[in-house]
Design a protein around this motif. Structure first.
Motif, PDB file in Angstrom:
ATOM      1  N   PHE A  13     -29.988  51.103 -93.712  1.00 43.87           N
ATOM      2  CA  PHE A  13     -31.086  51.864 -94.315  1.00 43.87           C
ATOM      3  C   PHE A  13     -31.098  53.298 -93.791  1.00 43.87           C
ATOM      4  O   PHE A  13     -31.311  54.242 -94.565  1.00 43.87           O
ATOM      5  CB  PHE A  13     -32.442  51.209 -94.060  1.00 43.87           C
ATOM      6  N   MET A  84     -40.218  47.510 -96.660  1.00 45.55           N
ATOM      7  CA  MET A  84     -39.741  46.835 -97.869  1.00 45.55           C
ATOM      8  C   MET A  84     -40.878  46.031 -98.485  1.00 45.55           C
ATOM      9  O   MET A  84     -40.836  45.678 -99.649  1.00 45.55           O
ATOM     10  CB  MET A  84     -38.565  45.903 -97.559  1.00 45.55           C
ATOM     11  N   SER A  86     -44.888  45.355 -99.685  1.00 48.12           N
ATOM     12  CA  SER A  86     -45.831  46.190-100.436  1.00 48.12           C
ATOM     13  C   SER A  86     -46.940  46.692 -99.513  1.00 48.12           C
ATOM     14  O   SER A  86     -47.250  46.083 -98.485  1.00 48.12           O
ATOM     15  CB  SER A  86     -46.424  45.411-101.601  1.00 48.12           C
ATOM     16  N   PRO A 104     -43.234  52.775 -99.860  1.00 53.47           N
ATOM     17  CA  PRO A 104     -42.283  51.676 -99.917  1.00 53.47           C
ATOM     18  C   PRO A 104     -40.870  52.255 -99.822  1.00 53.47           C
ATOM     19  O   PRO A 104     -40.611  53.340-100.354  1.00 53.47           O
ATOM     20  CB  PRO A 104     -42.532  51.031-101.278  1.00 53.47           C
ATOM     21  N   LYS A 105     -39.988  51.550 -99.142  1.00 50.65           N
ATOM     22  CA  LYS A 105     -38.624  52.058 -98.988  1.00 50.65           C
ATOM     23  C   LYS A 105     -37.965  52.304-100.338  1.00 50.65           C
ATOM     24  O   LYS A 105     -37.175  53.240-100.479  1.00 50.65           O
ATOM     25  CB  LYS A 105     -37.783  51.087 -98.164  1.00 50.65           C
ATOM     26  N   THR A 106     -38.310  51.498-101.329  1.00 50.57           N
ATOM     27  CA  THR A 106     -37.700  51.642-102.649  1.00 50.57           C
ATOM     28  C   THR A 106     -38.142  52.926-103.356  1.00 50.57           C
ATOM     29  O   THR A 106     -37.507  53.352-104.311  1.00 50.57           O
ATOM     30  CB  THR A 106     -38.050  50.440-103.548  1.00 50.57           C
ATOM     31  N   ALA A 107     -39.220  53.558-102.893  1.00 51.52           N
ATOM     32  CA  ALA A 107     -39.723  54.785-103.516  1.00 51.52           C
ATOM     33  C   ALA A 107     -39.452  56.017-102.653  1.00 51.52           C
ATOM     34  O   ALA A 107     -39.958  57.099-102.943  1.00 51.52           O
ATOM     35  CB  ALA A 107     -41.220  54.658-103.774  1.00 51.52           C
ATOM     36  N   SER A 109     -38.214  59.281-101.233  1.00 50.17           N
ATOM     37  CA  SER A 109     -37.564  60.490-101.752  1.00 50.17           C
ATOM     38  C   SER A 109     -38.201  61.691-101.073  1.00 50.17           C
ATOM     39  O   SER A 109     -39.280  61.584-100.473  1.00 50.17           O
ATOM     40  CB  SER A 109     -37.754  60.599-103.272  1.00 50.17           C
TER      41      SER A 109
END
Length: 123
Positions: A13, A84, A86, A104-107, A109
């Motif tokens: 990561f 990771m 929610s 969240p790691k997925t978002a 930027s």
């Protein structure tokens, strides 16, 4: 360019986050996989923002966030918690922490980091 310290126990990561953030105007000045290293790097480098994973393997990122804030003597760099999981899974704990927000790691930027910082009036 915004200077960032990322604290996460996943080397994969950390590498992906650096690759994702640097072209987006976030300079990753250091990464740490343990609380002790994070505390040392934060004191030495004084980043503009610190991203802290809530679950650092055997350590609590929430406790680390408090230690980072305490170590800075009232002027800590903004801390953004990441996971990771929610935000709803940790909502009360995040609200009680010194962190300015959660991503969240997925978002993750540069825009999301800047947006979180802007939400509290930071650079």
């Amino acid at each position: 360019m915004l200077r960032c310290l990322i604290v996460d126990d996943s080397d994969r990561f950390l590498a992906v986050a650096r690759t994702l953030l640097e072209p987006d105007g976030i300079s990753v000045v250091a990464t740490a996989s343990t609380g002790a290293l994070a505390l040392s790097l934060a004191a030495e480098l004084r980043p503009d923002v610190t991203l802290v994973d809530i679950d650092l393997g055997g350590e609590s990122g929430l406790k680390l966030a408090k230690r980072l804030a305490d170590q800075a003597d009232g002027a800590p760099a903004p801390i953004i918690l990441i996971s990771m999981h929610s935000e709803e899974d940790y909502a009360d704990l995040i609200a009680a922490s010194p962190a300015i927000g959660f991503l969240p790691k997925t978002a993750l930027s540069g825009a999301a980091i800047r947006g979180t910082l802007d939400g509290v009036g930071e650079p």
